[in-house]
Design an enzyme around this catalytic site. Sequence first.
Site, short mmCIF file in Angstrom:
data_model
loop_
_atom_site.label_atom_id
_atom_site.label_comp_id
_atom_site.label_asym_id
_atom_site.label_seq_id
_atom_site.Cartn_x
_atom_site.Cartn_y
_atom_site.Cartn_z
N GLY A 1 0.83 -1.21 0.00
CA GLY A 1 0.00 0.00 0.00
C GLY A 1 0.86 1.26 0.00
N GLY A 2 2.09 1.13 -0.49
CA GLY A 2 3.05 2.25 -0.43
C GLY A 2 2.85 3.32 -1.49
N ALA A 3 1.85 3.15 -2.35
CA ALA A 3 1.68 4.11 -3.45
C ALA A 3 0.98 5.39 -3.02
CB ALA A 3 0.91 3.46 -4.58
N VAL B 1 -2.39 -7.90 -2.21
CA VAL B 1 -2.09 -8.64 -0.97
C VAL B 1 -3.04 -9.81 -0.71
CG1 VAL B 1 -0.93 -6.68 0.16
CG2 VAL B 1 -3.39 -7.06 0.55
N TYR C 1 -14.66 -3.29 9.60
CA TYR C 1 -13.35 -2.62 9.61
C TYR C 1 -12.72 -2.72 11.00
CZ TYR C 1 -9.70 0.87 8.96
OH TYR C 1 -8.48 1.52 8.90
N LYS D 1 -9.14 -4.59 12.12
CA LYS D 1 -7.99 -3.91 12.73
C LYS D 1 -7.67 -4.48 14.12
CE LYS D 1 -6.87 -1.42 9.26
NZ LYS D 1 -5.57 -1.62 8.59
N GLY E 1 -1.01 7.84 0.49
CA GLY E 1 -1.31 8.07 1.91
C GLY E 1 -0.17 7.76 2.86
N ILE E 2 -0.50 6.99 3.91
CA ILE E 2 0.45 6.64 4.98
C ILE E 2 1.67 5.89 4.41
CG2 ILE E 2 0.71 5.07 6.96
CD1 ILE E 2 -2.24 5.85 7.71
P1 NAD Z 1 -4.77 4.95 1.16
O1 NAD Z 1 -6.03 4.58 0.47
O2 NAD Z 1 -4.03 6.15 0.69
O3 NAD Z 1 -3.75 3.72 1.17
C1 NAD Z 1 -4.15 2.37 1.06
C2 NAD Z 1 -3.29 1.73 -0.01
O4 NAD Z 1 -3.52 0.32 -0.01
C3 NAD Z 1 -3.62 2.26 -1.41
O5 NAD Z 1 -2.43 2.64 -2.07
C4 NAD Z 1 -4.26 1.05 -2.09
O6 NAD Z 1 -4.05 1.01 -3.47
C5 NAD Z 1 -3.57 -0.09 -1.37
N1 NAD Z 1 -4.31 -1.34 -1.48
C6 NAD Z 1 -5.65 -1.53 -1.30
N2 NAD Z 1 -5.95 -2.82 -1.52
C7 NAD Z 1 -4.79 -3.45 -1.83
C8 NAD Z 1 -4.45 -4.80 -2.16
N3 NAD Z 1 -5.39 -5.76 -2.23
N4 NAD Z 1 -3.17 -5.09 -2.43
C9 NAD Z 1 -2.21 -4.13 -2.38
N5 NAD Z 1 -2.47 -2.85 -2.09
C10 NAD Z 1 -3.74 -2.52 -1.82
O7 NAD Z 1 -5.17 5.11 2.71
P2 NAD Z 1 -4.27 5.18 4.01
O8 NAD Z 1 -5.05 5.96 4.98
O9 NAD Z 1 -2.88 5.58 3.71
O10 NAD Z 1 -4.32 3.65 4.49
C11 NAD Z 1 -3.15 2.91 4.82
C12 NAD Z 1 -3.46 2.01 6.00
O11 NAD Z 1 -3.74 2.82 7.14
C13 NAD Z 1 -4.67 1.10 5.84
O12 NAD Z 1 -4.36 -0.18 6.35
C14 NAD Z 1 -5.73 1.75 6.71
O13 NAD Z 1 -6.65 0.82 7.19
C15 NAD Z 1 -4.86 2.32 7.81
N6 NAD Z 1 -5.43 3.39 8.59
C16 NAD Z 1 -5.84 4.54 8.01
C17 NAD Z 1 -6.36 5.56 8.80
C18 NAD Z 1 -6.86 6.84 8.20
O14 NAD Z 1 -7.63 7.54 8.88
N7 NAD Z 1 -6.46 7.20 7.00
C19 NAD Z 1 -6.45 5.40 10.19
C20 NAD Z 1 -6.02 4.21 10.75
C21 NAD Z 1 -5.51 3.21 9.95
#
Ligand code: NAD
Length: 294
Positions: free
Chosen positions: A38-40, A86, A179, A183, A42-43
């Site tokens: 998921g490195g493309a 994944v 969800y 988690k 957000g986080i």
């Molecule tokens: P995001 O949507 O920017 O990042 C999620 C990434 O996961 C995307 O790049 C997406 O393409 C990738 N992804 C989705 N399904 C996939 C798969 N089957 N195989 C490979 N890659 C896949 O959002 P984010 O907020 O950066 O989320 C990253 C993590 O942080 C997630 O696990 C999310 O549950 C967690 N999280 C987010 C928040 C928030 O408020 N944003 C809070 C707590 C936890």
Amino acid sequence: MLSKNVSISRALLAQSFYRLLSTQTGSKLKGKVALITGGASGIGNATAAKFINKGAKVVIANIQHQLGQHTAKELGTNATFVACDVTKESDISNAVDFTVSKYNQLDIMYNNAGVPCKTPPSIVDLDLAVFDKIMDINVRGVMAGIKHASRVMIPRQTGSILCTASVTGLMGGLAQHTYSVSKSAVIGIVKSVAAELCKYGIRVNCISPFAIPTKFVMDEMSQIFPGVDDRRLVEMVTNAGVLEGTSCEPNDVANAALYLVSDDAKYVSGHNLVLDGGFTSFKHLGFPAPDEVQ
Ligand code: NAD
């Protein structure tokens, strides 16, 4: 097609911003190799930028090929993209093998890919097919990532495994059941696997962030509040916390990730680092201040 392009542009804009926030360079991760699912965006993207700035080489594993390739290019020569869903164990296995064949080692595995859940909030209406789909990504995907990272880390008797959990896995009522449950499972997985991998010198930890207005959350917010503009939705997410004067950002998670994977945390394992400004630590009764009551 237009909305897909708008989504990609929005994600790219956010990435450049987060990258700017992590410009402080250093050598804390010099010589280390990290694989981030998921490195493309957000986080994951903010963390990839942080790790590279601290000297690591990073492989970004993502289901979104176009965005993943673009992100890797933006991050420079120390970043590479590998296509990976994944939910497919063979993809995870290939991503690990690709990393080892390119850089000869895997020091850090960050199981960060995850998706929100769009089922109705009541347990009575729970869609078990959707439940299975979310578990496949958020839980099974994490398990597969840990399994294959361990496969290459155990023989080297070293490594750091990190996962993204969430405050919704710690406390009821913050998100839909599916969800939240996914988690909670991540936090459980970390403790269970840390118990085994400690004998090989491998640390396993997770981070539980509060809400951050990444694409993931913004897509969900626009479904819950149709017609409300993006700026207002971002405001609603950032104002949801309790710590005055600041809000949770991808760079905060990247900083926590840097700590957990670096030698600064060399004796930390099985830990869930909660990044919530205190939100889950105390009760919020919402009473008015005494001087506001006549
Ligand atoms: P995001 O949507 O920017 O990042 C999620 C990434 O996961 C995307 O790049 C997406 O393409 C990738 N992804 C989705 N399904 C996939 C798969 N089957 N195989 C490979 N890659 C896949 O959002 P984010 O907020 O950066 O989320 C990253 C993590 O942080 C997630 O696990 C999310 O549950 C967690 N999280 C987010 C928040 C928030 O408020 N944003 C809070 C707590 C936890």
